[in-house]
Design a protein around this motif. Structure first.
Motif, PDB file in Angstrom:
ATOM      1  N   ALA A 139      -3.277 -44.882  27.064  1.00 44.75           N
ATOM      2  CA  ALA A 139      -2.088 -45.455  27.697  1.00 44.75           C
ATOM      3  C   ALA A 139      -1.929 -44.888  29.109  1.00 44.75           C
ATOM      4  N   PRO A 140      -1.293 -45.633  29.988  1.00 42.74           N
ATOM      5  CA  PRO A 140      -1.099 -45.121  31.352  1.00 42.74           C
ATOM      6  C   PRO A 140      -0.083 -43.979  31.389  1.00 42.74           C
ATOM      7  N   ALA A 141      -0.181 -43.187  32.433  1.00 46.90           N
ATOM      8  CA  ALA A 141       0.786 -42.097  32.638  1.00 46.90           C
ATOM      9  C   ALA A 141       2.165 -42.688  32.868  1.00 46.90           C
ATOM     10  N   GLN A 142       3.171 -41.963  32.435  1.00 47.00           N
ATOM     11  CA  GLN A 142       4.565 -42.358  32.618  1.00 47.00           C
ATOM     12  C   GLN A 142       5.383 -41.084  32.794  1.00 47.00           C
ATOM     13  N   PRO A 143       6.658 -41.181  33.120  1.00 48.51           N
ATOM     14  CA  PRO A 143       7.438 -39.955  33.330  1.00 48.51           C
ATOM     15  C   PRO A 143       7.374 -38.970  32.157  1.00 48.51           C
ATOM     16  N   ALA A 144       7.362 -39.461  30.938  1.00 51.52           N
ATOM     17  CA  ALA A 144       7.286 -38.566  29.778  1.00 51.52           C
ATOM     18  C   ALA A 144       5.963 -37.808  29.750  1.00 51.52           C
ATOM     19  N   SER A 145       4.923 -38.366  30.360  1.00 53.71           N
ATOM     20  CA  SER A 145       3.634 -37.675  30.437  1.00 53.71           C
ATOM     21  C   SER A 145       3.770 -36.415  31.286  1.00 53.71           C
ATOM     22  N   ASP A 146       4.552 -36.499  32.342  1.00 53.32           N
ATOM     23  CA  ASP A 146       4.791 -35.332  33.190  1.00 53.32           C
ATOM     24  C   ASP A 146       5.575 -34.263  32.447  1.00 53.32           C
ATOM     25  N   ILE A 147       6.509 -34.674  31.600  1.00 54.01           N
ATOM     26  CA  ILE A 147       7.276 -33.719  30.805  1.00 54.01           C
ATOM     27  C   ILE A 147       6.327 -32.939  29.891  1.00 54.01           C
ATOM     28  N   PHE A 148       5.366 -33.640  29.284  1.00 56.61           N
ATOM     29  CA  PHE A 148       4.381 -32.976  28.429  1.00 56.61           C
ATOM     30  C   PHE A 148       3.557 -31.973  29.241  1.00 56.61           C
ATOM     31  N   ALA A 149       3.141 -32.362  30.431  1.00 55.43           N
ATOM     32  CA  ALA A 149       2.357 -31.461  31.287  1.00 55.43           C
ATOM     33  C   ALA A 149       3.158 -30.213  31.640  1.00 55.43           C
ATOM     34  N   VAL A 150       4.431 -30.381  31.951  1.00 56.34           N
ATOM     35  CA  VAL A 150       5.296 -29.226  32.243  1.00 56.34           C
ATOM     36  C   VAL A 150       5.370 -28.314  31.027  1.00 56.34           C
ATOM     37  N   GLY A 151       5.553 -28.895  29.849  1.00 56.98           N
ATOM     38  CA  GLY A 151       5.591 -28.093  28.627  1.00 56.98           C
ATOM     39  C   GLY A 151       4.288 -27.348  28.388  1.00 56.98           C
ATOM     40  N   SER A 152       3.163 -27.998  28.652  1.00 54.66           N
ATOM     41  CA  SER A 152       1.858 -27.349  28.472  1.00 54.66           C
ATOM     42  C   SER A 152       1.685 -26.174  29.423  1.00 54.66           C
ATOM     43  N   ILE A 153       2.130 -26.342  30.658  1.00 56.02           N
ATOM     44  CA  ILE A 153       2.010 -25.266  31.649  1.00 56.02           C
ATOM     45  C   ILE A 153       2.935 -24.109  31.283  1.00 56.02           C
ATOM     46  N   LEU A 154       4.161 -24.407  30.889  1.00 56.28           N
ATOM     47  CA  LEU A 154       5.089 -23.341  30.484  1.00 56.28           C
ATOM     48  C   LEU A 154       4.555 -22.605  29.255  1.00 56.28           C
ATOM     49  N   ALA A 155       3.989 -23.345  28.310  1.00 54.31           N
ATOM     50  CA  ALA A 155       3.419 -22.713  27.115  1.00 54.31           C
ATOM     51  C   ALA A 155       2.289 -21.775  27.501  1.00 54.31           C
ATOM     52  N   GLU A 156       1.448 -22.212  28.428  1.00 50.63           N
ATOM     53  CA  GLU A 156       0.348 -21.358  28.870  1.00 50.63           C
ATOM     54  C   GLU A 156       0.871 -20.092  29.539  1.00 50.63           C
ATOM     55  N   LEU A 157       1.949 -20.213  30.300  1.00 53.58           N
ATOM     56  CA  LEU A 157       2.542 -19.026  30.924  1.00 53.58           C
ATOM     57  C   LEU A 157       2.979 -18.011  29.874  1.00 53.58           C
ATOM     58  N   PHE A 201      -7.972 -31.418  31.346  1.00 50.73           N
ATOM     59  CA  PHE A 201      -7.763 -32.458  30.351  1.00 50.73           C
ATOM     60  C   PHE A 201      -6.756 -32.026  29.295  1.00 50.73           C
ATOM     61  N   SER A 202      -6.624 -30.722  29.063  1.00 51.05           N
ATOM     62  CA  SER A 202      -5.707 -30.239  28.025  1.00 51.05           C
ATOM     63  C   SER A 202      -4.236 -30.375  28.411  1.00 51.05           C
ATOM     64  N   TYR A 203      -3.953 -30.824  29.633  1.00 51.47           N
ATOM     65  CA  TYR A 203      -2.569 -31.026  30.071  1.00 51.47           C
ATOM     66  C   TYR A 203      -2.161 -32.490  30.016  1.00 51.47           C
ATOM     67  N   LEU A 204      -3.079 -33.377  29.652  1.00 56.45           N
ATOM     68  CA  LEU A 204      -2.735 -34.785  29.512  1.00 56.45           C
ATOM     69  C   LEU A 204      -1.843 -34.962  28.296  1.00 56.45           C
ATOM     70  N   ALA A 205      -0.949 -35.924  28.354  1.00 58.46           N
ATOM     71  CA  ALA A 205      -0.056 -36.207  27.234  1.00 58.46           C
ATOM     72  C   ALA A 205      -0.799 -36.965  26.141  1.00 58.46           C
ATOM     73  N   PRO A 206      -0.297 -36.897  24.906  1.00 53.71           N
ATOM     74  CA  PRO A 206      -0.964 -37.591  23.797  1.00 53.71           C
ATOM     75  C   PRO A 206      -1.205 -39.073  24.076  1.00 53.71           C
ATOM     76  N   GLU A 207      -0.244 -39.739  24.671  1.00 53.28           N
ATOM     77  CA  GLU A 207      -0.422 -41.170  24.937  1.00 53.28           C
ATOM     78  C   GLU A 207      -1.549 -41.423  25.940  1.00 53.28           C
ATOM     79  N   GLN A 208      -1.753 -40.501  26.873  1.00 51.86           N
ATOM     80  CA  GLN A 208      -2.840 -40.646  27.840  1.00 51.86           C
ATOM     81  C   GLN A 208      -4.193 -40.450  27.162  1.00 51.86           C
ATOM     82  N   CYS A 209      -4.250 -39.542  26.193  1.00 53.40           N
ATOM     83  CA  CYS A 209      -5.502 -39.341  25.448  1.00 53.40           C
ATOM     84  C   CYS A 209      -5.873 -40.601  24.679  1.00 53.40           C
ATOM     85  N   GLY A 210      -4.863 -41.380  24.309  1.00 55.47           N
ATOM     86  CA  GLY A 210      -5.094 -42.631  23.599  1.00 55.47           C
ATOM     87  C   GLY A 210      -5.346 -43.805  24.522  1.00 55.47           C
TER      88      GLY A 210
END
Length: 178
Positions: A49-67, A38-47
């Motif tokens: 809103a449906p997933a969109q391409p920008a949601s994937d960008i947020f997930a990529v950023g979250s994964i890179l940050a975790e690395l 759940f911590s990889y969902l984008a802010p708009e998804q937590c609110g």
């Protein structure tokens, strides 16, 4: 989430899962312990809103940050806390925690973690920012695109040796970060 990203020995990145269980993860008791994914969902998804391409960008950023830091940056003890962190918390510059992190990589990840969906909506912009980081890997030679994953892995192993090599789980600390 990281468990849905597979890097082959040839450096290919494969994705699985595709967020089909997002709805199930978003429902539940706010005081309950959240599913880490759940911590990889984008802010708009937590609110809601449906997933969109920008949601994937947020997930990529979250994964890179975790690395870079070795743990999920938005995961909190409760579902409500995780949702609040995703929606409102922006990590400090990663370079403040690890000086060896290149500025270009730091900036790319912070761009991907932007809270405003319209400010991170362009995958091409993230690619450009990551390209600036990849340019650091060039040493008087041009890297062919098919060599980028291997060179990036080499760079990370040299600059950040305490990270675990996803292709060699026996390397690094006991906790895998990829």
């Amino acid at each position: 989430s990281p468990e849905h990203v597979v890097v082959t020995r040839q450096g290919e990145v494969l994705l699985s899962g595709f967020g089909l269980d997002t709805l199930a993860r978003s429902a539940g008791d706010d005081a309950a312990k959240p599913d880490p994914a759940f911590s990889y969902l984008a802010p708009e998804q937590c609110g809601g809103a449906p997933a969109q391409p920008a949601s994937d960008i947020f997930a990529v950023g979250s994964i890179l940050a975790e690395l870079l830091v070795g743990e999920p940056v938005f995961l909190r003890p409760t579902l409500a806390g995780t949702r609040e962190a995703v929606a409102n918390h922006l990590p400090d510059a990663f370079r403040s925690k690890r000086a060896e992190i290149p500025k270009a990589l730091d900036e790319a990840i912070l761009f991907a973690l932007e809270k405003a969906v319209d400010r991170r909506a362009r995958a091409a912009e993230l690619a450009k920012k990551l390209g600036a980081f990849m340019g650091m890997l060039e040493v008087a030679d041009r890297i062919k695109p098919d060599q980028h994953p291997a060179r990036l892995a080499d760079f990370i192993r040299i600059r950040m040796p305490d990270l675990v090599d996803p292709l060699d789980p026996s390397s690094g600390p006991a906790r895998a970060v990829a």
